[in-house]
Design a protein around this motif. Structure first.
Motif, PDB file in Angstrom:
ATOM      1  N   ARG A 169       0.803  -1.216   0.000  1.00  0.00           N
ATOM      2  CA  ARG A 169       0.000   0.000   0.000  1.00  0.00           C
ATOM      3  C   ARG A 169       0.845   1.279   0.000  1.00  0.00           C
ATOM      4  O   ARG A 169       0.486   2.261  -0.664  1.00  0.00           O
ATOM      5  N   PRO A 170       1.989   1.318   0.720  1.00  0.00           N
ATOM      6  CA  PRO A 170       2.809   2.533   0.669  1.00  0.00           C
ATOM      7  C   PRO A 170       3.301   2.868  -0.743  1.00  0.00           C
ATOM      8  O   PRO A 170       3.379   4.043  -1.109  1.00  0.00           O
ATOM      9  N   ALA A 171       3.610   1.869  -1.538  1.00  0.00           N
ATOM     10  CA  ALA A 171       4.057   2.128  -2.910  1.00  0.00           C
ATOM     11  C   ALA A 171       2.922   2.728  -3.739  1.00  0.00           C
ATOM     12  O   ALA A 171       3.140   3.649  -4.533  1.00  0.00           O
ATOM     13  N   PHE A 172       1.717   2.221  -3.539  1.00  0.00           N
ATOM     14  CA  PHE A 172       0.567   2.746  -4.275  1.00  0.00           C
ATOM     15  C   PHE A 172       0.288   4.186  -3.870  1.00  0.00           C
ATOM     16  O   PHE A 172       0.035   5.040  -4.713  1.00  0.00           O
ATOM     17  N   ARG A 173       0.379   4.459  -2.558  1.00  0.00           N
ATOM     18  CA  ARG A 173       0.165   5.825  -2.093  1.00  0.00           C
ATOM     19  C   ARG A 173       1.239   6.771  -2.622  1.00  0.00           C
ATOM     20  O   ARG A 173       0.962   7.911  -2.960  1.00  0.00           O
ATOM     21  N   VAL A 194       8.937   1.643  -6.120  1.00  0.00           N
ATOM     22  CA  VAL A 194       9.385   0.248  -6.158  1.00  0.00           C
ATOM     23  C   VAL A 194      10.876   0.107  -5.865  1.00  0.00           C
ATOM     24  O   VAL A 194      11.443  -0.966  -6.024  1.00  0.00           O
ATOM     25  N   GLU A 195      11.514   1.166  -5.421  1.00  0.00           N
ATOM     26  CA  GLU A 195      12.957   1.156  -5.212  1.00  0.00           C
ATOM     27  C   GLU A 195      13.406   0.076  -4.229  1.00  0.00           C
ATOM     28  O   GLU A 195      14.440  -0.568  -4.440  1.00  0.00           O
ATOM     29  N   ASP A 196      12.659  -0.151  -3.176  1.00  0.00           N
ATOM     30  CA  ASP A 196      13.046  -1.154  -2.184  1.00  0.00           C
ATOM     31  C   ASP A 196      12.987  -2.578  -2.730  1.00  0.00           C
ATOM     32  O   ASP A 196      13.712  -3.448  -2.254  1.00  0.00           O
ATOM     33  N   ALA A 197      12.132  -2.828  -3.701  1.00  0.00           N
ATOM     34  CA  ALA A 197      11.966  -4.172  -4.247  1.00  0.00           C
ATOM     35  C   ALA A 197      12.813  -4.416  -5.496  1.00  0.00           C
ATOM     36  O   ALA A 197      12.864  -5.533  -6.000  1.00  0.00           O
ATOM     37  N   TRP A 198      13.491  -3.392  -6.001  1.00  0.00           N
ATOM     38  CA  TRP A 198      14.216  -3.513  -7.272  1.00  0.00           C
ATOM     39  C   TRP A 198      15.452  -4.400  -7.116  1.00  0.00           C
ATOM     40  O   TRP A 198      16.202  -4.267  -6.165  1.00  0.00           O
ATOM     41  N   ASN A 199      15.645  -5.324  -8.062  1.00  0.00           N
ATOM     42  CA  ASN A 199      16.828  -6.177  -8.096  1.00  0.00           C
ATOM     43  C   ASN A 199      17.116  -6.572  -9.541  1.00  0.00           C
ATOM     44  O   ASN A 199      16.517  -6.027 -10.467  1.00  0.00           O
ATOM     45  N   ALA A 200      18.016  -7.526  -9.731  1.00  0.00           N
ATOM     46  CA  ALA A 200      18.406  -7.927 -11.092  1.00  0.00           C
ATOM     47  C   ALA A 200      17.236  -8.541 -11.860  1.00  0.00           C
ATOM     48  O   ALA A 200      17.164  -8.407 -13.088  1.00  0.00           O
ATOM     49  N   TYR A 201      16.313  -9.197 -11.174  1.00  0.00           N
ATOM     50  CA  TYR A 201      15.147  -9.767 -11.860  1.00  0.00           C
ATOM     51  C   TYR A 201      14.247  -8.676 -12.422  1.00  0.00           C
ATOM     52  O   TYR A 201      13.652  -8.827 -13.486  1.00  0.00           O
ATOM     53  N   ALA A 202      14.158  -7.567 -11.711  1.00  0.00           N
ATOM     54  CA  ALA A 202      13.373  -6.440 -12.219  1.00  0.00           C
ATOM     55  C   ALA A 202      14.036  -5.858 -13.467  1.00  0.00           C
ATOM     56  O   ALA A 202      13.347  -5.527 -14.439  1.00  0.00           O
ATOM     57  N   ASP A 203      15.358  -5.766 -13.463  1.00  0.00           N
ATOM     58  CA  ASP A 203      16.075  -5.307 -14.666  1.00  0.00           C
ATOM     59  C   ASP A 203      15.827  -6.249 -15.836  1.00  0.00           C
ATOM     60  O   ASP A 203      15.637  -5.800 -16.969  1.00  0.00           O
TER      61      ASP A 203
END
Length: 145
Positions: free
Chosen positions: A53-57, A82-91
């Motif tokens: 929810r914080p990301a959506f807000r 989404v910075e906290d969840a970003w990793n190589a899979y997101a790239d």
């Protein structure tokens, strides 16, 4: 890397890819409105899966950051959300997805039934191709860290 971090990274990549695709599709009006709605729903679901929810807000401009730190443009607020969840899979998701948009735009352009194909498809194809190459650089860089 744990399974939850991997899934959050995949969801973050899908969210960013979806919002970039939504921007391109809205800007150049090259698909029906039902596709816009589908991409928006999928992107928002992925955003919530990645950051909650914080990301959506934060995407709505009502996040925990101060007004001075919050960008005014909605697409610029996706990355901090989404910075906290970003990793190589997101790239990886972002790179492959941008190239898929490139192939789809140029494929649609090549198979357009009329005499005057929409110029927006050319723009979408080239923009997504260049962004995919830039994303590939970040993907390769993250492999060597």
């Amino acid at each position: 890397m744990s399974v939850s971090e991997t899934l959050r990274g995949l969801a973050a990549g899908i969210a960013v890819l979806g919002y970039v695709a939504l921007f391109l599709l809205l800007r150049f009006r090259s698909v029906p409105a039902s596709v816009f709605a589908g991409v928006a729903v999928l992107s928002t679901a992925a955003l919530v899966a990645a950051g909650g929810r914080p990301a959506f807000r934060q995407l709505l401009g009502r996040g925990p950051s101060t007004d001075a730190e919050t960008p005014g443009w909605w697409l610029a607020r996706v990355e901090p959300a989404v910075e906290d969840a970003w990793n190589a899979y997101a790239d990886l998701i972002l790179t492959v997805g941008l190239w898929a948009i490139t192939v789809g735009a140029f494929g649609r352009l090549a198979t357009y039934p009329g005499d005057d194909p929409p110029f927006g498809l050319v723009t979408v194809g080239f923009l997504s191709m260049v962004c995919g190459l830039i994303s590939l650089g970040f993907l390769i860089d993250s492999r060597y860290e």
